[in-house]
Design a protein around this motif. Sequence first.
Motif, PDB file in Angstrom:
ATOM      1  N   UNK A  96     -11.484  -8.448   9.666  1.00 45.25           N
ATOM      2  CA  UNK A  96      -9.920  -8.760   9.733  1.00 45.25           C
ATOM      3  C   UNK A  96      -9.354  -8.326   8.434  1.00 45.25           C
ATOM      4  N   UNK A  97     -10.099  -9.031   7.185  1.00 44.46           N
ATOM      5  CA  UNK A  97      -9.280  -8.842   5.880  1.00 44.46           C
ATOM      6  C   UNK A  97      -9.681  -7.143   5.690  1.00 44.46           C
ATOM      7  N   UNK A  98     -10.502  -6.959   6.069  1.00 45.09           N
ATOM      8  CA  UNK A  98     -11.016  -5.412   5.551  1.00 45.09           C
ATOM      9  C   UNK A  98     -10.100  -4.553   6.343  1.00 45.09           C
ATOM     10  N   UNK A  99      -9.600  -4.590   7.450  1.00 47.45           N
ATOM     11  CA  UNK A  99      -8.467  -4.231   8.133  1.00 47.45           C
ATOM     12  C   UNK A  99      -7.369  -4.229   7.390  1.00 47.45           C
ATOM     13  N   UNK A 100      -6.813  -5.364   6.897  1.00 45.08           N
ATOM     14  CA  UNK A 100      -5.549  -5.677   6.027  1.00 45.08           C
ATOM     15  C   UNK A 100      -5.315  -4.918   4.960  1.00 45.08           C
ATOM     16  N   UNK A 101      -6.422  -4.888   4.149  1.00 45.47           N
ATOM     17  CA  UNK A 101      -6.382  -4.185   2.675  1.00 45.47           C
ATOM     18  C   UNK A 101      -6.537  -2.748   2.826  1.00 45.47           C
ATOM     19  N   UNK A 103      -4.894  -1.147   5.596  1.00 44.83           N
ATOM     20  CA  UNK A 103      -3.603  -0.901   5.849  1.00 44.83           C
ATOM     21  C   UNK A 103      -2.709  -0.746   4.464  1.00 44.83           C
ATOM     22  N   UNK A 104      -3.042  -1.464   3.630  1.00 47.55           N
ATOM     23  CA  UNK A 104      -2.313  -1.495   2.415  1.00 47.55           C
ATOM     24  C   UNK A 104      -2.918  -0.158   1.665  1.00 47.55           C
ATOM     25  N   UNK A 105      -4.024   0.009   1.793  1.00 51.45           N
ATOM     26  CA  UNK A 105      -4.398   1.564   0.871  1.00 51.45           C
ATOM     27  C   UNK A 105      -3.897   2.716   1.601  1.00 51.45           C
ATOM     28  N   UNK A 106      -3.533   2.637   3.008  1.00 51.23           N
ATOM     29  CA  UNK A 106      -3.151   3.694   3.683  1.00 51.23           C
ATOM     30  C   UNK A 106      -1.686   3.800   3.271  1.00 51.23           C
ATOM     31  N   UNK A 107      -1.009   2.378   2.940  1.00 51.57           N
ATOM     32  CA  UNK A 107       0.357   2.516   2.509  1.00 51.57           C
ATOM     33  C   UNK A 107       0.406   3.326   1.187  1.00 51.57           C
ATOM     34  N   UNK A 108      -0.494   3.181   0.333  1.00 50.65           N
ATOM     35  CA  UNK A 108      -0.364   3.553  -1.025  1.00 50.65           C
ATOM     36  C   UNK A 108      -0.315   5.245  -0.980  1.00 50.65           C
ATOM     37  N   UNK A 109      -0.626   5.846  -0.063  1.00 53.26           N
ATOM     38  CA  UNK A 109      -0.855   7.068   0.274  1.00 53.26           C
ATOM     39  C   UNK A 109       0.403   7.667   0.549  1.00 53.26           C
ATOM     40  N   UNK A 110       0.493   8.796   0.095  1.00 52.40           N
ATOM     41  CA  UNK A 110       1.834   9.703   0.321  1.00 52.40           C
ATOM     42  C   UNK A 110       2.151   9.695   1.850  1.00 52.40           C
ATOM     43  N   UNK A 314      -8.037  12.287  -2.355  1.00 54.29           N
ATOM     44  CA  UNK A 314      -9.366  11.789  -2.368  1.00 54.29           C
ATOM     45  C   UNK A 314      -9.101  10.244  -2.254  1.00 54.29           C
ATOM     46  N   UNK A 315      -9.674   9.528  -1.340  1.00 60.79           N
ATOM     47  CA  UNK A 315      -9.434   8.244  -0.460  1.00 60.79           C
ATOM     48  C   UNK A 315     -10.630   7.486  -0.731  1.00 60.79           C
ATOM     49  N   UNK A 316     -10.351   6.236  -0.405  1.00 64.43           N
ATOM     50  CA  UNK A 316     -11.310   5.346  -0.113  1.00 64.43           C
ATOM     51  C   UNK A 316     -11.065   4.292   1.001  1.00 64.43           C
ATOM     52  N   UNK A 317     -11.481   4.626   2.072  1.00 64.90           N
ATOM     53  CA  UNK A 317     -11.079   3.823   3.130  1.00 64.90           C
ATOM     54  C   UNK A 317     -12.485   3.295   3.857  1.00 64.90           C
ATOM     55  N   UNK A 318     -12.664   1.794   3.861  1.00 63.50           N
ATOM     56  CA  UNK A 318     -13.727   1.317   4.649  1.00 63.50           C
ATOM     57  C   UNK A 318     -13.222   0.710   5.942  1.00 63.50           C
ATOM     58  N   UNK A 319     -12.006   0.986   6.535  1.00 68.16           N
ATOM     59  CA  UNK A 319     -11.794   0.745   7.597  1.00 68.16           C
ATOM     60  C   UNK A 319     -10.486   1.670   8.244  1.00 68.16           C
ATOM     61  N   UNK A 320     -10.649   2.119   9.324  1.00 68.70           N
ATOM     62  CA  UNK A 320      -9.734   3.069  10.148  1.00 68.70           C
ATOM     63  C   UNK A 320      -9.863   3.165  11.554  1.00 68.70           C
ATOM     64  N   UNK A 321      -8.624   3.303  12.150  1.00 71.45           N
ATOM     65  CA  UNK A 321      -8.768   3.574  13.481  1.00 71.45           C
ATOM     66  C   UNK A 321      -8.638   5.167  13.973  1.00 71.45           C
ATOM     67  N   UNK A 322      -9.248   5.460  14.708  1.00 75.19           N
ATOM     68  CA  UNK A 322      -9.268   7.113  15.065  1.00 75.19           C
ATOM     69  C   UNK A 322      -8.230   7.158  16.029  1.00 75.19           C
ATOM     70  N   UNK A 323      -7.737   8.635  16.383  1.00 72.10           N
ATOM     71  CA  UNK A 323      -6.616   8.819  17.416  1.00 72.10           C
ATOM     72  C   UNK A 323      -6.966   8.288  18.708  1.00 72.10           C
ATOM     73  N   UNK A 324      -8.270   8.173  19.116  1.00 70.01           N
ATOM     74  CA  UNK A 324      -8.596   7.864  20.310  1.00 70.01           C
ATOM     75  C   UNK A 324      -8.625   6.090  20.430  1.00 70.01           C
TER      76      UNK A 324
END
Length: 350
Positions: A96-101, A103-110, A314-324
């Motif tokens: 859960x913590x991994x997912x939260x951080x 999401x924050x990384x994704x917010x930092x992206x354009x 160039x990103x660093x995401x250790x958790x994400x959700x696919x479109x499916x």
Amino acid sequence: KALAKYREMAAEGEWPKIAKGKPLKAGMDDPRVPTLRIRLLASGDLKSNETPQSTIYDQTLVAAVKAFQRRHGAEDDGVVGPNTLKALNVPLSYRIKQMVINLERRRWMKDDLGKRYIFVNLADQFLKVVDTLATREKTIFTARVVVGKPYYDTPIFDDEMEYLVINPYWNVPSSIANKEYLPKLRRDPGYLKRQNIRIISASGEINPYSVNWNTVSRIPYRLRQDTGKRNALGRIKFMFPNQFNVYIHDTPAKSLFNRDTRYFSHGCVRVQNPVKLAGILLKPQGWTISRIQKQIASGKRRIVSLKKKIPVHVTYLTAWVNKDGQINFRKDIYKRDQKLINALLPGGKT
């Protein structure tokens, strides 16, 4: 939605831990199997548990383990070995913590990544080219990549690809020249020549045997590897000039792409199927795969500028959700997650 789902699960309690033991393989009888069923049912990898008390590691459970392995970027061999067991035993609270951080990384992206762009996830060790077709994004190319080893971790940044170099030279970075090649020159002055690496000064090429390398603390010359199949950059490099001197390139070490963990470079991104990637990027300019291959076969260095620059992320995401809706996790090879958890979440340590 995925985060909310995991929080609902957490309200029911932690995932069960599976005890250590011999690697579980199809058909084995093992007392840990019922716990494994419960664990995979909880995360959705196992759809139903019709034989909850069975201790046989059957094909239904093997399929669920394979699904779990794919979601975690591991080889889907269906064997519950040490690495799969370790991933299974990561607490739900940590996921859960991994997912939260992330999401924050994704917010930092354009917000706008571009109509057509290149996306590299260092944690996933994959590259994709995304195009916008009829207002919808579609991935038109994917490839495995080799990225920086932990001591030479590849940085996170955004830039624009400006040109490609077919049959590139490799100008050896001074850090590699001094840390790796100088000790070899001291032992064997002919080493670089066998690698097709020239030693160049302001006045011209240096004979390696004319230098007493044992008296040299730092190489005062430029090292340049000739074009060719042994060149460290392979046959094509993809350039987006940046402060980190990081770029995407081919490699002669193709076997590394077969590995699940691909952290072997000094920071640059080595890409699988570079000719196909070049074909996609240069197609709008009239280049075909055949034309690219002919240019490679000529052995001549050629710079091809892109008429329209392509965004590179160039990103660093250790958790994400696919479109499916599939939830994915990756190893935190650069040890960045815990630092972010400590910074962003109360009682960050897990």
